[in-house]
Design an enzyme around this catalytic site. Structure first.
Site, short mmCIF file in Angstrom:
data_model
loop_
_atom_site.label_atom_id
_atom_site.label_comp_id
_atom_site.label_asym_id
_atom_site.label_seq_id
_atom_site.Cartn_x
_atom_site.Cartn_y
_atom_site.Cartn_z
N HIS A 56 -3.75 13.76 0.45
CA HIS A 56 -3.99 12.84 1.56
C HIS A 56 -2.84 12.86 2.56
O HIS A 56 -3.05 12.98 3.78
CB HIS A 56 -4.21 11.42 1.03
CG HIS A 56 -4.27 10.37 2.11
ND1 HIS A 56 -5.29 10.32 3.04
CD2 HIS A 56 -3.42 9.35 2.43
CE1 HIS A 56 -5.07 9.30 3.87
NE2 HIS A 56 -3.95 8.71 3.52
N ASP A 100 0.86 -1.17 0.00
CA ASP A 100 0.00 0.00 0.00
C ASP A 100 0.91 1.24 0.00
O ASP A 100 1.69 1.44 0.94
CB ASP A 100 -0.88 -0.03 1.26
CG ASP A 100 -2.08 0.89 1.13
OD1 ASP A 100 -2.44 1.29 -0.01
OD2 ASP A 100 -2.68 1.23 2.17
N LYS A 112 -5.09 -2.20 9.85
CA LYS A 112 -5.38 -2.34 8.42
C LYS A 112 -5.28 -3.78 7.96
O LYS A 112 -5.09 -4.02 6.76
CB LYS A 112 -4.40 -1.48 7.61
CG LYS A 112 -4.67 0.01 7.74
CD LYS A 112 -3.49 0.80 7.25
CE LYS A 112 -3.84 2.25 7.07
NZ LYS A 112 -4.71 2.48 5.91
N GLU A 169 -10.49 12.31 6.85
CA GLU A 169 -10.24 13.59 6.19
C GLU A 169 -11.53 14.36 5.97
O GLU A 169 -11.59 15.57 6.17
CB GLU A 169 -9.55 13.36 4.84
CG GLU A 169 -8.11 12.88 4.94
CD GLU A 169 -7.61 12.45 3.57
OE1 GLU A 169 -7.02 13.28 2.87
OE2 GLU A 169 -7.83 11.26 3.22
N ARG A 227 -8.70 3.52 12.73
CA ARG A 227 -7.74 4.60 13.02
C ARG A 227 -7.24 4.57 14.45
O ARG A 227 -6.10 4.98 14.73
CB ARG A 227 -8.39 5.96 12.76
CG ARG A 227 -8.90 6.16 11.35
CD ARG A 227 -7.77 6.19 10.36
NE ARG A 227 -8.27 6.37 9.00
CZ ARG A 227 -7.53 6.21 7.91
NH1 ARG A 227 -6.25 5.86 8.01
NH2 ARG A 227 -8.04 6.40 6.73
N GLN A 241 -4.68 1.78 14.78
CA GLN A 241 -3.49 2.21 14.02
C GLN A 241 -2.67 3.24 14.81
O GLN A 241 -1.44 3.15 14.88
CB GLN A 241 -3.98 2.80 12.70
CG GLN A 241 -2.90 3.20 11.73
CD GLN A 241 -3.48 3.88 10.46
OE1 GLN A 241 -4.67 3.80 10.20
NE2 GLN A 241 -2.62 4.53 9.71
N THR A 286 -9.40 -5.81 3.29
CA THR A 286 -9.15 -4.87 2.19
C THR A 286 -10.01 -5.38 1.05
O THR A 286 -9.79 -6.49 0.55
CB THR A 286 -7.66 -4.89 1.78
OG1 THR A 286 -6.86 -4.57 2.93
CG2 THR A 286 -7.39 -3.89 0.68
N ASP A 338 -9.38 0.16 1.38
CA ASP A 338 -8.48 -0.29 2.44
C ASP A 338 -9.07 0.12 3.79
O ASP A 338 -8.66 1.11 4.38
CB ASP A 338 -7.10 0.33 2.22
CG ASP A 338 -6.06 -0.25 3.16
OD1 ASP A 338 -6.13 -1.46 3.43
OD2 ASP A 338 -5.18 0.51 3.60
N GLU A 350 -9.04 3.83 -3.00
CA GLU A 350 -7.74 3.65 -3.66
C GLU A 350 -7.90 2.94 -5.00
O GLU A 350 -8.89 2.26 -5.25
CB GLU A 350 -6.82 2.78 -2.77
CG GLU A 350 -6.68 3.29 -1.35
CD GLU A 350 -5.52 2.67 -0.59
OE1 GLU A 350 -4.65 2.03 -1.22
OE2 GLU A 350 -5.48 2.83 0.65
N GLU A 364 -10.76 3.76 2.92
CA GLU A 364 -9.76 4.45 2.11
C GLU A 364 -10.04 4.13 0.65
O GLU A 364 -10.02 2.96 0.24
CB GLU A 364 -8.34 4.04 2.50
CG GLU A 364 -7.98 4.47 3.91
CD GLU A 364 -6.47 4.55 4.18
OE1 GLU A 364 -5.72 3.73 3.63
OE2 GLU A 364 -6.07 5.45 4.95
#
Lengths: 359, 359
Positions: A90, A83, A210, A314, A194, A197, A214, A190, A158, A156
C-alpha cells in the site's frame, strides 16, 4: 472463534459474546463488568481475566440469541485512534501514484511504523450511513480551491487493534510485553476523501479527508483466538533498531472487499510489514501512554497483485484503470448509493452505504 | 475574569470557579452538575446555562478558598484534540527554516486553517513533570536513524479552545453558530521533540514528536469573559471561501514565555490569522462531529518580532541564534531541569519542568 460486542435491548446495553451458533448475553450469565454499554470495563481487566472469561463463555449454557435479530452497538468506546501505514504494498503504491519518478517510500518507512492520529469521535458502528463529505479541494489544473462534495471518495480495508490494558506516562511498553496490552482485533473501514486529503495534507498530514467516518465491525475478536493464524513474515530490511527488533510475523486473516454485491479484492493481513507488537512498542517508545479503548489501525492492507489491493485508489490506479463491475458498470471511486462490505474470516463484516452530500 | 476548574479534596473531585480573591467550590453552592470530576457535564449544558451560571457565581457568597492550598486537576476530559497551525508568523518561520529557498507557506495555508489530530490521552494538567522523550531521529548528515533521548526539546505557546456543545454527524456547524459550541479557552503548552518530528513526519504528519505531553492550565475561561478582548484583525488575503468568510477578528490576550525565571518572549493572541469560529466551521465542514471536551488548539502563537515568537526553535532560529538567559547561560532547546511557565492575562499559567530521559 469467540468475539465480543455490545447489544441493546429494552433501553439497556450490555456485553455479548458471539459464539458458534449464536450470541450470548454476558450480563445475564457472567456478572457486573458485562452490564456495561461497552466492552471497555472488561478489556481493562487484563489478560488473566480475558482468558478466564473466554473459558467461561465456552462453557456457558445460556440461551443463544439470533445475531440478525439483535440491535448491536459500537463495541468499544474509542480513546485515541491511531492509523498506521504498515502495508508495504500500500505504501509503495501510494508513493508511486503521488510522487512518480521519486523513490516511492520515504526513508523513514522501513525504520519505523509510520502513523498519525485520526478522529476518535467519528468512529462509527458497521451499518452507519456514510454521507459524502464536503470540503475544499483543488481540481486538477486549477490555481484556486473550490468547496463542494468530494469526487474521490474511497475505502480503506484495515484491521483495528483494540487496547485493553493502559500504560503509564513516560513508561514505554517493551516489544515483548506489547501483546499483554492488546485485547483484540476489529475489522475497520477508514473512509477517505482523496481530493480533500490531497489538498489539505501538507505539512501536517491527513485531517478532514479522513475525519467524517471510520466504520468498525460489531465484534472484537480477542488476540488469543487468532493464535493459530500467526505466521512468519518476510524479513524486515534493514533490520529494525533494537526496540523494534523481533522475528517477523503477522496474522494471516483472509479479507475481502465487496462493492455493490461483487467482490472486487481479496487479500490477507499477512501482507502487513509491521506487527501490532512493533506498533505498540513504537507508539509508547517516546513516553506516550496507552488507554483502554485506544484503537490502533493497521493502515490499508494491500498485497502484491492488483486484485489484492485494499483501496479503490489502488484498485483503479488513481482512476486510470476503473474497476469493472458485473452488469458493465465501472468504478474508480464511490458513487452515491454504493454499498461496501468488508469481510474478514472470523472477524465478521463491516458495512456502509454512501448517501449524497448535504452541501 | 471568572474561570472554571476542578479541585480535589478528601478523595472527591468537583467543579470550582476562580473569582476575584479566591476560589469557590460550586458543588457546595450550585448543585449536582458541578459535583463531577470534570467540567464536561457543565459544558455540555450549553450557552444559556453557562451565562446563568456565571451570573450566579458572581453573586455567590460562599467561603473563598486559597488557590495555593488546593489540589487542582485536569479541568476537562479531553475528547478529540486538534492542533491547528493558525499563526501566520509561526507558519512562515517554520517554512523558512525547514524549506529554505521555497515559498514558506504551502498554497493551502491561506485557504483553510491547517490542522491535525494530536494525542488526547497525553493532555496533562499544569505542573506535570515532562520526561524528555526518547525516539528515533536522524542526526544531521547521518544516513541511518538512531534511538535515544530527544536533543531538540521545545515548547509551543498556544491557546486551547474547549468545546461544550456537541454537534451531529454530517451536520456542519456554520460560521455564525460556531461560538455557541465553544465553552472557553485554556492556556496550552504543546511540548515538541523537533528531532523526532523531523524524521517521522513524512508523509502523514507529526506523531510521537508531539505525543508525550501537552500541558494545559488549571482554569478554563469562558469565551463570554473575553468579549472585551475581541479586536479586528488584519484582512485575510485571498478572501476565504464563503463557508469561512467573516470580518477578521481575534482575541487580544497578552501572553508570555518564562524559561528558568526569565521572560524570553512576550506576544499576544491577536497575531492569530484564523479565528476559533473559522476553525470550528472548517473542522465540521466535512461532516465531522464536535463532542463535549474537544480541544481545538491554535498552534504556536508568534508575532512579527523575534522576541514575540512562541517556540524556542523560532526564538533561537533553529539553534543558530541561542537565547541568552540572565547569568550568561544560553538555550537553543530545553535542557534537563529547565522550568517553563507560560502566562496569559486572565488565563493564568501553565507550568512544566523537564526530567531526564529514561531510555
Amino acid at each position: 472463534m469467540i468475539a465480543y460486542g455490545v447489544l441493546r435491548e429494552g433501553g439497556r446495553s450490555r456485553v455479548a459474546a458471539r459464539v458458534e451458533g449464536g450470541v450470548l448475553d454476558l450480563a445475564a450469565g457472567l456478572g457486573d463488568v458485562f452490564a456495561a454499554p461497552s466492552i471497555n470495563p472488561f478489556m481493562a481487566r487484563g489478560p488473566d481475566f480475558w482468558r478466564e472469561t473466554h473459558a467461561r463463555v465456552r462453557e456457558l449454557d445460556g440461551p443463544l440469541l439470533e445475531p440478525e435479530a439483535l440491535e448491536l452497538r459500537l463495541p468499544f468506546e474509542v480513546a485515541d485512534y491511531v492509523d498506521f501505514f504498515s502495508s508495504l504494498h500500500h505504501a509503495t503504491n501510494m508513493g508511486r501514484m503521488f510522487r512518480p519518478g521519486s523513490e516511492p517510500l520515504f526513508p523513514n518507512w522501513r525504520q519505523l511504523p509510520v502513523g498519525y492520529h485520526g478522529r476518535a469521535g467519528t468512529v462509527v458502528p458497521s451499518g452507519t450511513p456514510v454521507v459524502r463529505p464536503c470540503g475544499q479541494r483543488r481540481p486538477p489544473g486549477a490555481e484556486e480551491p473550490t468547496f463542494g462534495p468530494s469526487v474521490r471518495l474511497d475505502i480503506e480495508l484495515e484491521l483495528g487493534f483494540v487496547v485493553g490494558v493502559p500504560s503509564e506516562l513516560a513508561a514505554p511498553v517493551p516489544l515483548g510485553r506489547a501483546l499483554d496490552h492488546v485485547f483484540g482485533v476489529v475489522l475497520l473501514n477508514d473512509w477517505s476523501a482523496r481530493d480533500l486529503q490531497a489538498w489539505e495534507y501538507q505539512p501536517l498530514g491527513p485531517f478532514l479527508g479522513k475525519s467524517f467516518a471510520t466504520s468498525v465491525g460489531d465484534w472484537v475478536v480477542p488476540l488469543t483466538e487468532l493464535e493459530d493464524r500467526r505466521v512468519p513474515a518476510a524479513p524486515q530490511e534493514p533490520e529494525p533498531l533494537p526496540y523494534l527488533r523481533e522475528e517477523p510475523w503477522a496474522y494471516d486473516v483472509p479479507l475481502e472487499v465487496e462493492l455493490n454485491g461483487a467482490v472486487v479484492a481479496r487479500t490477507t493481513s499477512r501482507h502487513l510489514y509491521w506487527s501490532i507488537a512493533q506498533q505498540v512498542a513504537h507508539l509508547t517508545s517516546g513516553g506516550a501512554t496507552l488507554r483502554t479503548g485506544d484503537l490502533l489501525a493497521s493502515g490499508t492492507i494491500s498485497g502484491p497483485e492488483r486484485d489484492t489491493r485494499g483501496s479503490l485508489i489502488e484498485l483503479s490506479w488513481n482512476g486510470e484503470e476503473p474497476i469493472e463491475l458485473p452488469g458493465g458498470e465501472t468504478r474508480s471511486f464511490l458513487e452515491d448509493g454504493d454499498a461496501v462490505v468488508l469481510r474478514g474470516e472470523g472477524l465478521g463484516e463491516v458495512r456502509g452505504r454512501i448517501e449524497p452530500a448535504r452541501c
